[in-house]
Design a protein around this motif. Structure first.
Motif, short mmCIF file in Angstrom:
data_model
loop_
_atom_site.label_atom_id
_atom_site.label_comp_id
_atom_site.label_asym_id
_atom_site.label_seq_id
_atom_site.Cartn_x
_atom_site.Cartn_y
_atom_site.Cartn_z
N VAL A 88 0.85 -1.18 0.00
CA VAL A 88 0.00 0.00 0.00
C VAL A 88 0.89 1.24 0.00
N GLU A 89 0.49 2.24 -0.73
CA GLU A 89 1.25 3.49 -0.80
C GLU A 89 1.55 4.02 0.61
N GLY A 90 2.84 4.24 0.89
CA GLY A 90 3.26 4.84 2.15
C GLY A 90 3.43 3.88 3.31
N GLU A 91 3.16 2.59 3.12
CA GLU A 91 3.27 1.61 4.20
C GLU A 91 4.59 0.84 4.09
N PRO A 92 5.19 0.42 5.22
CA PRO A 92 6.48 -0.29 5.17
C PRO A 92 6.35 -1.77 4.84
N ASP A 93 5.23 -2.40 5.20
CA ASP A 93 5.09 -3.84 4.94
C ASP A 93 4.71 -4.07 3.48
N VAL B 285 -8.86 -1.79 -0.72
CA VAL B 285 -9.11 -1.55 -2.14
C VAL B 285 -9.33 -0.08 -2.45
N ASP B 286 -9.57 0.75 -1.43
CA ASP B 286 -9.85 2.16 -1.68
C ASP B 286 -8.60 3.03 -1.59
N ARG B 287 -7.42 2.40 -1.59
CA ARG B 287 -6.17 3.14 -1.57
C ARG B 287 -5.28 2.67 -2.72
N PRO B 288 -4.43 3.54 -3.24
CA PRO B 288 -3.49 3.10 -4.29
C PRO B 288 -2.50 2.09 -3.75
N ALA C 223 7.87 0.82 -8.67
CA ALA C 223 7.80 1.97 -9.56
C ALA C 223 6.44 2.17 -10.22
N LEU C 224 5.51 1.26 -10.03
CA LEU C 224 4.21 1.36 -10.69
C LEU C 224 3.12 1.59 -9.65
N GLU C 225 2.30 2.61 -9.86
CA GLU C 225 1.16 2.86 -8.98
C GLU C 225 -0.10 2.26 -9.60
#
Length: 208
Positions: free
Chosen positions: A77-82, A159-162, A199-201
């Protein structure tokens, strides 16, 4: 929505393949099932590659597939470490792991992988049929690795986050050399776990 992207070969590791591309689709199915669909396309002389053979009876979950030809995906998930790592072999074997941080806390992930399969095609020369061209060892050939990953049990992938996705491949050849392919490479040695490789969102999924 389907996205097709090229992988970049690490410049320090030559390979007989000309290119590798990946098609990616993220979906929500009926009942809220979440799936990631991945198809890897390789172009070049397949005869030069080490391809783990399918043993029959369907693919199995196995470790250390990356030691030879293997196609991979890394997801977070964007911004998460795991994050999660998925491996898909031409033998149809597969693996899935969860990490709590960069190369830390590795454990098996609670996922299922369906439709894991490898196929290759030899394009015909002018005037040839596909059946006769299959015996042309020196012509350009195409291979593809396909996998459908069920992510429904991974509740930490909302599912509601990039999502950020890393796509990669290890290619082993008959002469013993290996090459490393990814969407992007960090400086230095190949490292598919590195931040630069995600590298891909993928935007928030839409219902199928």
């Amino acid at each position: 929505m389907t996205i097709r992207v090229p992988l970049q070969r690490h410049p320090d590791f030559p390979c007989s393949l000309e290119r590798i591309e990946v098609e990616v689709a993220r979906t929500i199915g009926r009942g809220g099932a979440r799936k990631l669909l991945l198809t890897y396309f390789a172009e070049g002389p397949m005869r030069t590659l080490v391809l783990p053979r399918w043993r029959g009876g369907g693919g199995k979950r196995r470790d250390e597939l990356w030691r030879t030809t293997c196609f991979e995906a890394f997801l977070r998930v964007e911004g998460e470490p795991d994050y999660y790592e998925f491996n898909f072999a031409p033998s149809r074997d597969w693996a899935a792991y969860r990490f709590t941080g960069y190369r830390e806390g590795m454990a098996p992930a609670r996922v299922d992988a369906d439709e894991v399969q490898w196929a290759q095609m030899h394009p015909p020369r002018p005037g040839e049929s596909y059946s006769s061209a299959e015996h042309d060892d020196y012509g350009r050939t195409h291979g593809w690795q396909r996998a459908e990953v069920d992510l429904s049990q991974l509740m930490d992938l909302p599912v509601d986050r990039p999502w950020r996705l890393g796509l990669s491949a290890v290619i082993e050849e008959q002469n013993g050399r290996k090459s490393y392919w990814a969407l992007a490479h960090p400086p230095g040695a190949p490292d598919f776990h590195h931040e630069a490789c995600f590298a891909l969102e993928l935007p928030a999924a839409r219902a199928a």
